[in-house]
Design an enzyme around this catalytic site. Structure first.
Site, PDB file in Angstrom:
ATOM      1  N   GLY A 312       0.795  -1.284   0.003  1.00 47.34           N
ATOM      2  CA  GLY A 312      -0.059  -0.087   0.187  1.00 47.34           C
ATOM      3  C   GLY A 312       1.023   1.306  -0.072  1.00 47.34           C
ATOM      4  O   GLY A 312       1.483   1.449   0.950  1.00 47.34           O
ATOM      5  N   CYS A 319      -3.334  10.261   4.105  1.00 46.70           N
ATOM      6  CA  CYS A 319      -2.432  10.266   3.233  1.00 46.70           C
ATOM      7  C   CYS A 319      -2.461  11.184   2.225  1.00 46.70           C
ATOM      8  O   CYS A 319      -3.377  11.111   1.395  1.00 46.70           O
ATOM      9  CB  CYS A 319      -1.928   8.718   2.818  1.00 46.70           C
ATOM     10  SG  CYS A 319      -0.720   8.707   1.804  1.00 46.70           S
ATOM     11  N   ARG A 418      10.335   7.617   8.454  1.00 47.90           N
ATOM     12  CA  ARG A 418       9.266   6.735   7.841  1.00 47.90           C
ATOM     13  C   ARG A 418       9.496   7.302   6.317  1.00 47.90           C
ATOM     14  O   ARG A 418       8.973   6.494   5.265  1.00 47.90           O
ATOM     15  CB  ARG A 418       7.965   6.797   8.175  1.00 47.90           C
ATOM     16  CG  ARG A 418       6.903   6.170   7.564  1.00 47.90           C
ATOM     17  CD  ARG A 418       5.428   6.030   8.186  1.00 47.90           C
ATOM     18  NE  ARG A 418       4.654   4.965   7.732  1.00 47.90           N
ATOM     19  CZ  ARG A 418       4.000   5.044   6.713  1.00 47.90           C
ATOM     20  NH1 ARG A 418       3.962   6.106   6.093  1.00 47.90           N
ATOM     21  NH2 ARG A 418       3.506   3.885   6.305  1.00 47.90           N
TER      22      ARG A 418
END
Ligand code: IMP
Length: 501
Positions: A312, A319, A418
């Site tokens: 994903g 997002c 991240r």
């Protein structure tokens, strides 16, 4: 020249399941949602299996220790967020691992000097009416008394009345000593007609509270996911920067499974991280990797040795990666392609690597679609953020309750690891937003409802297990017009509510 994939990539909402034959055996009570969490060899059992196909997102606003306990109680696994110091993350894992069912670390605490107004505000914030009064106002301070709603009347007392003047003082409380078993604690509750029982250590410090209402719920958790020592199974997020320090701390805290938290996992950084884990721990430390959106990404991480692979990019509710960077893929298409590669890999090597569909689950039936498309389990952020057990604040706006929910790529989370591609350690642009989601109550009730729907649909497809669903499912793409037909239409709805199911 660039390579073009000419078929548009699709989302869950563009698919429906076509029912198959269901025998009289196909009733929800006979459905098993057990699913592997980590890879295994053909004919062998996975080292960790879940009882429900749900894990929680590696996010500050989703996966703290409370959610970890609540989700493991229902049979899934939470991944405690890694965007915090190594010490704090390890401490959260440790607390979740040490959590003893029925023994609750008090989350509503005040000092005897606090006022009635503060008590009322705290009750509003936590939703709990039993408040521990400790010398220093912490959960493990010296116990001075307890305040419940029976101790005060807002209409009759001044808001600045001190807690010391209306609490039930320690001298009048019935307490039990640390080490008391849950059974004995519950006997004391029954014998003395109490609603709660403080558990204290030898020095009078508060350790836990045992609540009458929790006893019955505890007896109703047939799906609890426990390790060999009967502790809850807990996961945690790691990054590709400080793994050499973070992984040992988490392992020492008792974590059961790790997951590399990255917005884009088809990278050498993930290889280096997994290699380091294998070199230092062999196969004893389990680690998932991701996120990828195509077969090549899957194959790469499989060959790196990932224990499960997450799919994903850009589909998460908070997002904005697709808008910001122009990368990503419709979640359904990405999942279908990755699962096909997973099956090919299994045929070639005899190693089954579970696939996790991460992000973009809006309706409960999207979970069923993801499973039917080949996912072994789903990772959810927005879904869990709405519950009592998520770490974020509950706020009231215009009389309606909401919980805060923010992306790991938002300025609020500042989870630069991240989104890290090497180089300077900072988050230079945002890939996520800060938002509210409608407050939805307890995890237990919501998960039960969502999974009842999943099981019901599985029965319609003639499937009693997830692998059977994957084998038998017939999926159809729907046109834009049929999507409109799928909701209530051509009627005037009396109560529209929200579009979040
Ligand atoms: P949701 O269940 O649709 O809310 O999606 C949750 C998923 O979104 C997480 O598991 C992450 O993979 C992803 N995610 C979390 N924070 C961000 C962000 O700030 N930007 C983009 N994706 C994010």
């Amino acid at each position: 020249m660039a390579r073009f994939v000419n078929e548009p990539s699709q989302t869950f909402n563009e698919y429906l399941l076509i029912p198959g034959y269901s025998s009289s055996e196909c009733i929800p009570a006979n459905v098993s949602l057990k699913t592997p969490l980590v890879k295994f060899k053909k004919g062998e059992e996975p080292a960790i299996k879940m009882n429900i196909p749900m894990v929680s997102a590696i996010m500050q606003s989703v996966s703290g220790e409370k959610l970890a306990v609540a989700l493991a109680t229902e049979g899934g696994v939470a991944f405690i967020y890694g965007s915090q110091s190594i010490e704090d993350e390890a401490a959260m894992v440790r607390r979740a691992k040490n959590h003893k069912a029925g023994f609750v670390v008090s989350d509503s605490n005040v000092t005897p000097n606090a006022t009635l107004a503060e008590v009322v505000a705290l009750k509003e914030k936590t939703g709990h009416s039993t408040i521990a009064v400790t010398e220093d106002g912490t959960a493990n301070g010296k116990l001075m008394g307890i305040v419940t709603s029976r101790d005060y009347r807002v209409s009759r007392m001044a808001p600045d009345t001190k807690v010391a003047d209306f609490m039930t003082p320690f001298s009048k409380l019935i307490c039990a000593e640390e080490g008391t078993s849950l059974k004995v604690a519950n006997d004391i509750i029954w014998d003395h007609k109490l609603n709660s029982l403080p558990i204290i250590d030898k020095n009078g410090n508060l350790c836990y509270m045992v609540f009458r209402k929790d006893y019955d719920t505890h007896k109703q958790n047939p799906n609890e996911l426990l390790d060999a020592e009967k502790r809850y199974v807990v996961g945690a997020g790691i990054n590709t920067r400080d793994f050499a320090q973070r992984v040992p701390a988490l392992v020492e805290a008792g974590v059961d499974v790790l997951c590399i938290d990255s917005s884009e996992g088809f990278s050498e950084w993930q290889k280096i991280t997994i290699e380091w884990i294998r070199k230092n721990y062999g196969d004893s430390v389990k680690v998932g990797a991701g996120n990828v959106v195509d077969g090549a990404g899957f194959r790469f991480l499989a060959e790196c040795g990932a224990d499960f692979i997450k799919v994903g990019i850009g589909g998460g509710s908070i997002c904005i990666t697709r808008e910001t960077k122009g990368i990503g893929r419709g979640q359904a298409t990405a999942l279908i392609e990755v699962c096909a590669e997973r099956d090919r890999y299994f045929e070639e090597t005899g190693i089954y690597i579970p696939v996790c569909s991460d992000g973009g689950i809006v309706y409960d039936h999207h979970i069923t679609l993801a499973l039917a498309m080949g996912a072994d389990f789903v990772m959810l952020g927005r879904y869990f953020a709405r519950f009592d057990e998520s770490p974020s604040n509950r706020v009231s706006i215009g009389g309606t309750y909401y919980k805060e929910y923010w992306g790991e790529g938002s300025a609020r989370a500042r989870n630069w690891q991240r989104y890290d591609l090497g180089g300077e350690k900072k988050l230079s642009f945002e890939e996520g937003v800060d938002s509210y989601v409608p407050y939805a109550g307890s995890l237990k009730d919501n998960v039960a409802m969502s999974l009842a729907k999943v099981k019901s649909t599985m029965c319609n497809c003639g499937a009693l297990t997830i692998p059977e669903l994957q084998e038998k499912a017939v999926l159809t793409l729907v046109s834009a017009t049929s999507i409109v037909e799928g909701g209530a239409h051509d009627v005037i709805q009396k109560d529209k509510g929200t579009n979040i199911k």
